[in-house]
Motif scaffolding. Structure first.
Motif, PDB file in Angstrom:
ATOM      1  N   VAL A 217       0.798  -1.228  -0.071  1.00  0.00           N
ATOM      2  CA  VAL A 217       0.106   0.098   0.081  1.00  0.00           C
ATOM      3  C   VAL A 217       0.998   1.241   0.084  1.00  0.00           C
ATOM      4  O   VAL A 217       1.553   1.565   1.034  1.00  0.00           O
ATOM      5  N   ASP A 218       0.877   2.037  -1.090  1.00  0.00           N
ATOM      6  CA  ASP A 218       1.913   3.141  -1.524  1.00  0.00           C
ATOM      7  C   ASP A 218       1.200   4.320  -1.705  1.00  0.00           C
ATOM      8  O   ASP A 218       0.925   4.351  -2.935  1.00  0.00           O
ATOM      9  N   THR A 219       1.001   5.288  -0.873  1.00  0.00           N
ATOM     10  CA  THR A 219       0.314   6.508  -1.159  1.00  0.00           C
ATOM     11  C   THR A 219       1.191   7.511  -1.948  1.00  0.00           C
ATOM     12  O   THR A 219       0.788   8.457  -2.459  1.00  0.00           O
ATOM     13  N   GLY A 220       2.399   7.066  -2.212  1.00  0.00           N
ATOM     14  CA  GLY A 220       3.336   7.905  -2.895  1.00  0.00           C
ATOM     15  C   GLY A 220       3.370   7.391  -4.076  1.00  0.00           C
ATOM     16  O   GLY A 220       3.928   8.251  -5.217  1.00  0.00           O
ATOM     17  N   ALA A 221       3.099   6.302  -4.746  1.00  0.00           N
ATOM     18  CA  ALA A 221       2.683   5.757  -6.005  1.00  0.00           C
ATOM     19  C   ALA A 221       1.695   6.388  -6.684  1.00  0.00           C
ATOM     20  O   ALA A 221       0.685   6.434  -6.014  1.00  0.00           O
ATOM     21  N   SER A 222       1.703   6.964  -7.974  1.00  0.00           N
ATOM     22  CA  SER A 222       0.707   7.614  -8.699  1.00  0.00           C
ATOM     23  C   SER A 222      -0.149   6.621  -9.061  1.00  0.00           C
ATOM     24  O   SER A 222      -1.444   6.910  -9.210  1.00  0.00           O
ATOM     25  N   PHE A 223       0.466   5.597  -9.512  1.00  0.00           N
ATOM     26  CA  PHE A 223      -0.524   4.591 -10.236  1.00  0.00           C
ATOM     27  C   PHE A 223      -0.528   3.078  -9.456  1.00  0.00           C
ATOM     28  O   PHE A 223       0.339   2.835  -8.580  1.00  0.00           O
ATOM     29  N   VAL A 224      -1.691   2.344  -9.527  1.00  0.00           N
ATOM     30  CA  VAL A 224      -1.278   0.965  -9.170  1.00  0.00           C
ATOM     31  C   VAL A 224      -0.331   0.353 -10.203  1.00  0.00           C
ATOM     32  O   VAL A 224      -0.666   0.557 -11.621  1.00  0.00           O
ATOM     33  N   SER A 225       0.648  -0.306  -9.870  1.00  0.00           N
ATOM     34  CA  SER A 225       1.621  -0.736 -10.876  1.00  0.00           C
ATOM     35  C   SER A 225       1.928  -2.357 -10.379  1.00  0.00           C
ATOM     36  O   SER A 225       1.757  -2.623  -9.151  1.00  0.00           O
ATOM     37  N   LEU A 226       2.061  -2.963 -11.490  1.00  0.00           N
ATOM     38  CA  LEU A 226       2.319  -4.666 -11.314  1.00  0.00           C
ATOM     39  C   LEU A 226       3.204  -5.039 -12.007  1.00  0.00           C
ATOM     40  O   LEU A 226       3.885  -4.548 -12.909  1.00  0.00           O
ATOM     41  N   SER A 227       3.824  -6.209 -11.311  1.00  0.00           N
ATOM     42  CA  SER A 227       4.852  -6.946 -12.207  1.00  0.00           C
ATOM     43  C   SER A 227       4.346  -7.378 -13.475  1.00  0.00           C
ATOM     44  O   SER A 227       2.962  -7.676 -13.591  1.00  0.00           O
TER      45      SER A 227
END
Length: 316
Positions: A217-227
């Motif tokens: 859970v990353d409030t600093g990431a702009s997007f949901v990112s996936l491998s």
């Protein structure tokens, strides 16, 4: 007494300085500004380009030149300048934003979408991004006839500040896109709470298109990112075009844009969530399938305590 001689040519002084010192930046900047004020826009752009080519490489000069050419609707010339600009400084979001606008002007919408997504991905704080980035990103999708995808940027922008952004105009845009694309609108629903166990890095079991994964859970990431591996398992649409630049905890990484039909965590869910798929080797860590970023979290009120974190849909 003889009258004083008044120099009525505001550019003469700058020219005199540049004849002595051709690479004087202040004189160059002021000379180009005087040319613009006098209506010689294209000449001003050439002055900035010449400075970067003949004096010292300057992303400021190239940015000004590209912006002037964009204002003249000389899109081919402006794109060429942004090629040089991004080769010099590839990680500044405002440069990608200008390129996105230029590409959109040439109706190269797919490339414009990549540039808009890089603008968002490189921003230090998604809340600081101008609303026009999301609006024009949405418009580029709509221009391609991808109306369901056009909904996602608007919903992301709404989630950043519902009180200001959830307006009748915005809802009408979403309703029109929904009707044209024949897709349902489901912004964000539910509420739930989860243990933190006193950890600084919070992980959660997240369902992506019905496929379970472990996400930070990353409030600093702009997007949901996936491998890439997880994205393939979740059957996300993948183009293979890794042209999005992203600011990550490990520095700049390349990714490809995608969209998630449904994200679910506990009793929380959202549909049409913007996502990026990271290039191979850019995984978040062992046993981690991705980051749960702001393109999902911004749709909810999220709070973190010592023992638990809470998430609930924002009151509309």
């Amino acid at each position: 007494m003889p009258s004083a001689v008044v120099n009525r040519n505001p550019m003469a002084g700058h020219i005199a300085v540049l004849l002595r010192e051709p690479c004087d930046w202040n004189a160059t900047y002021e000379f180009a500004g005087a040319l613009q004020q006098a209506g010689y826009q294209r000449e001003a752009a050439k002055v900035f380009q010449a400075y970067s080519a003949k004096c010292r490489p300057s992303d400021v000069a190239l940015y000004r030149a590209a912006d002037i050419l964009y204002g003249l609707s000389d899109f081919p010339a402006a794109i060429k300048v942004t090629d040089d600009l991004l080769a010099m400084s590839p990680d500044l979001p405002q440069f990608h934003y200008l390129r996105a606008q230029i590409l959109q002007g040439t109706k190269r919408y797919k490339e414009a979408i990549d540039a808009y997504d890089s603008t968002i991905g490189l921003a230090e704080d998604i809340n600081s991004i101008n609303s026009e980035v999301f609006r024009q990103l949405s418009a580029s999708y709509a221009a391609l006839g991808d109306y369901c995808e056009a909904i996602t940027p608007i919903q992301t922008w709404m989630g950043l500040d519902p009180a200001a952004n959830d307006t009748q105009r915005t809802r009408k845009i979403l309703k029109d896109y929904s009707a044209k694309g024949k897709c349902e609108l489901s912004h964000a629903t539910g509420s739930d709470r989860f243990p933190t166990q006193g950890q600084n890095v919070i992980t959660a079991k997240v369902m992506i298109n019905g496929v379970p994964g472990i996400f930070i859970v990353d409030t600093g990431a702009s997007f949901v990112s996936l491998s890439k591996k997880f994205a393939e398992r979740a059957k996300l649409p993948l183009s293979g075009n890794y042209s999005i630049r992203m600011q990550t905890a490990n520095g700049i990484a390349m990714a490809q844009r995608s969209s998630i039909s449904k994200v679910q965590i506990g009793r929380i869910s959202a549909e049409g969530v913007a996502a990026v798929v990271m290039a191979a080797g850019e995984d978040a860590g062992d046993g981690i399938d991705g980051l749960l970023g702001r393109s999902f979290l911004s749709r909810f009120d999220v709070s973190f305590g010592e023992k638990e974190w809470r998430i609930e849909s924002k009151k509309q």
